[in-house]
Design a protein around this motif. Structure first.
Motif, PDB file in Angstrom:
ATOM      1  N   VAL A  17      49.298 -34.586  65.663  1.00  0.00           N
ATOM      2  CA  VAL A  17      48.208 -33.680  65.296  1.00  0.00           C
ATOM      3  C   VAL A  17      48.780 -32.428  64.647  1.00  0.00           C
ATOM      4  N   ARG A  18      48.226 -32.073  63.504  1.00  0.00           N
ATOM      5  CA  ARG A  18      48.606 -30.837  62.809  1.00  0.00           C
ATOM      6  C   ARG A  18      47.398 -29.919  62.819  1.00  0.00           C
ATOM      7  N   GLN A  19      47.477 -28.872  63.603  1.00  0.00           N
ATOM      8  CA  GLN A  19      46.374 -27.940  63.790  1.00  0.00           C
ATOM      9  C   GLN A  19      46.890 -26.542  63.498  1.00  0.00           C
ATOM     10  N   ARG A  20      46.108 -25.761  62.797  1.00  0.00           N
ATOM     11  CA  ARG A  20      46.452 -24.358  62.572  1.00  0.00           C
ATOM     12  C   ARG A  20      46.031 -23.553  63.797  1.00  0.00           C
ATOM     13  N   CYS A  21      46.861 -22.632  64.237  1.00  0.00           N
ATOM     14  CA  CYS A  21      46.527 -21.803  65.394  1.00  0.00           C
ATOM     15  C   CYS A  21      47.189 -20.432  65.244  1.00  0.00           C
ATOM     16  N   LEU A  22      46.667 -19.484  65.999  1.00  0.00           N
ATOM     17  CA  LEU A  22      47.217 -18.131  65.987  1.00  0.00           C
ATOM     18  C   LEU A  22      48.272 -18.001  67.078  1.00  0.00           C
ATOM     19  N   VAL A  23      49.462 -17.542  66.679  1.00  0.00           N
ATOM     20  CA  VAL A  23      50.589 -17.396  67.595  1.00  0.00           C
ATOM     21  C   VAL A  23      51.025 -15.935  67.577  1.00  0.00           C
ATOM     22  N   LEU A  24      51.220 -15.371  68.765  1.00  0.00           N
ATOM     23  CA  LEU A  24      51.677 -13.982  68.879  1.00  0.00           C
ATOM     24  C   LEU A  24      53.193 -13.961  68.776  1.00  0.00           C
ATOM     25  N   ARG A  25      53.682 -13.387  67.669  1.00  0.00           N
ATOM     26  CA  ARG A  25      55.129 -13.258  67.462  1.00  0.00           C
ATOM     27  C   ARG A  25      55.429 -11.853  66.965  1.00  0.00           C
ATOM     28  N   GLU A  26      56.372 -11.219  67.627  1.00  0.00           N
ATOM     29  CA  GLU A  26      56.808  -9.865  67.277  1.00  0.00           C
ATOM     30  C   GLU A  26      55.640  -8.892  67.228  1.00  0.00           C
ATOM     31  N   GLY A  27      54.700  -9.047  68.158  1.00  0.00           N
ATOM     32  CA  GLY A  27      53.583  -8.126  68.289  1.00  0.00           C
ATOM     33  C   GLY A  27      52.440  -8.335  67.317  1.00  0.00           C
ATOM     34  N   ALA A  28      52.490  -9.392  66.499  1.00  0.00           N
ATOM     35  CA  ALA A  28      51.417  -9.646  65.529  1.00  0.00           C
ATOM     36  C   ALA A  28      50.976 -11.102  65.621  1.00  0.00           C
ATOM     37  N   TRP A  29      49.681 -11.328  65.360  1.00  0.00           N
ATOM     38  CA  TRP A  29      49.148 -12.695  65.362  1.00  0.00           C
ATOM     39  C   TRP A  29      49.440 -13.339  64.011  1.00  0.00           C
ATOM     40  N   ILE A  30      50.124 -14.473  64.047  1.00  0.00           N
ATOM     41  CA  ILE A  30      50.518 -15.191  62.836  1.00  0.00           C
ATOM     42  C   ILE A  30      49.849 -16.554  62.838  1.00  0.00           C
ATOM     43  N   ASP A  31      49.339 -16.985  61.685  1.00  0.00           N
ATOM     44  CA  ASP A  31      48.732 -18.304  61.539  1.00  0.00           C
ATOM     45  C   ASP A  31      49.853 -19.323  61.353  1.00  0.00           C
ATOM     46  N   GLU A  32      50.017 -20.231  62.322  1.00  0.00           N
ATOM     47  CA  GLU A  32      51.101 -21.223  62.305  1.00  0.00           C
ATOM     48  C   GLU A  32      50.544 -22.618  62.543  1.00  0.00           C
ATOM     49  N   GLU A  33      51.321 -23.627  62.209  1.00  0.00           N
ATOM     50  CA  GLU A  33      50.969 -25.007  62.550  1.00  0.00           C
ATOM     51  C   GLU A  33      51.329 -25.253  64.007  1.00  0.00           C
ATOM     52  N   SER A  34      50.577 -26.124  64.650  1.00  0.00           N
ATOM     53  CA  SER A  34      50.849 -26.421  66.062  1.00  0.00           C
ATOM     54  C   SER A  34      52.234 -27.021  66.250  1.00  0.00           C
ATOM     55  N   SER A  35      52.763 -27.666  65.224  1.00  0.00           N
ATOM     56  CA  SER A  35      54.108 -28.253  65.337  1.00  0.00           C
ATOM     57  C   SER A  35      55.196 -27.178  65.371  1.00  0.00           C
ATOM     58  N   ASP A  36      54.854 -25.934  64.989  1.00  0.00           N
ATOM     59  CA  ASP A  36      55.831 -24.848  64.999  1.00  0.00           C
ATOM     60  C   ASP A  36      55.803 -24.034  66.286  1.00  0.00           C
ATOM     61  N   ILE A  37      54.955 -24.421  67.245  1.00  0.00           N
ATOM     62  CA  ILE A  37      54.912 -23.721  68.531  1.00  0.00           C
ATOM     63  C   ILE A  37      56.196 -24.011  69.297  1.00  0.00           C
ATOM     64  N   VAL A  38      56.802 -22.964  69.841  1.00  0.00           N
ATOM     65  CA  VAL A  38      58.029 -23.130  70.612  1.00  0.00           C
ATOM     66  C   VAL A  38      57.841 -22.537  72.001  1.00  0.00           C
ATOM     67  N   LEU A  39      58.758 -22.834  72.880  1.00  0.00           N
ATOM     68  CA  LEU A  39      58.715 -22.342  74.243  1.00  0.00           C
ATOM     69  C   LEU A  39      58.640 -20.824  74.255  1.00  0.00           C
ATOM     70  N   GLY A  40      57.656 -20.280  74.979  1.00  0.00           N
ATOM     71  CA  GLY A  40      57.504 -18.847  75.099  1.00  0.00           C
ATOM     72  C   GLY A  40      56.457 -18.255  74.174  1.00  0.00           C
ATOM     73  N   ASP A  41      55.932 -19.049  73.230  1.00  0.00           N
ATOM     74  CA  ASP A  41      54.896 -18.540  72.335  1.00  0.00           C
ATOM     75  C   ASP A  41      53.589 -18.322  73.083  1.00  0.00           C
ATOM     76  N   ILE A  42      52.855 -17.299  72.677  1.00  0.00           N
ATOM     77  CA  ILE A  42      51.510 -17.069  73.188  1.00  0.00           C
ATOM     78  C   ILE A  42      50.562 -17.510  72.090  1.00  0.00           C
TER      79      ILE A  42
END
Length: 114
Positions: free
Chosen positions: A36-61
């Motif tokens: 599944v390839r889903q776009r989602c918002l990931v909190l990185r370095e204090g900002a919400w970034i639009d990323e693919e679900s396949s790019d989620i890594v351990l520790g991401d919010i």
């Protein structure tokens, strides 16, 4: 010895049935979920970034909004509530309601810095 052969055939038949009818379809569904390839918002370095679900890594919010969102990852709910369909993983036929973890000292929730 006839009962032994009958027992062996019944055991063999049950194993084949479980492997072909129960386990294999579940493995296929889990493999499809991993693709599944889903776009989602990931909190990185204090900002919400639009990323693919396949790019989620351990520790991401990850921020989950809306209904019918599929994110193929394990996680810890830190705020809000949601209903999760875990049938592919646990075999439970009904979706399960999840609530956020409470402030417990054993949980260490912190923003990851890259």
């Amino acid at each position: 010895w006839n009962i032994g052969i009958l027992w062996f055939l019944m055991t063999l038949g049950a194993g084949v049935y479980k492997g072909l009818v129960v386990t294999r379809p579940n493995q296929k569904r889990v493999a499809e979920l991993a693709k599944v390839r889903q776009r989602c918002l990931v909190l990185r370095e204090g900002a919400w970034i639009d990323e693919e679900s396949s790019d989620i890594v351990l520790g991401d919010i990850v921020q989950v909004k809306g209904m019918g969102v599929e994110i193929p990852c394990d996680g810890l709910l830190i705020s809000g509530s949601l209903i999760v369909n875990e049938s592919m993983l646990t075999g439970e036929p009904m979706p399960v309601a999840k609530v956020a973890v409470q402030d417990v000292e054993s949980y260490d929730i912190r923003v990851k810095s890259n």
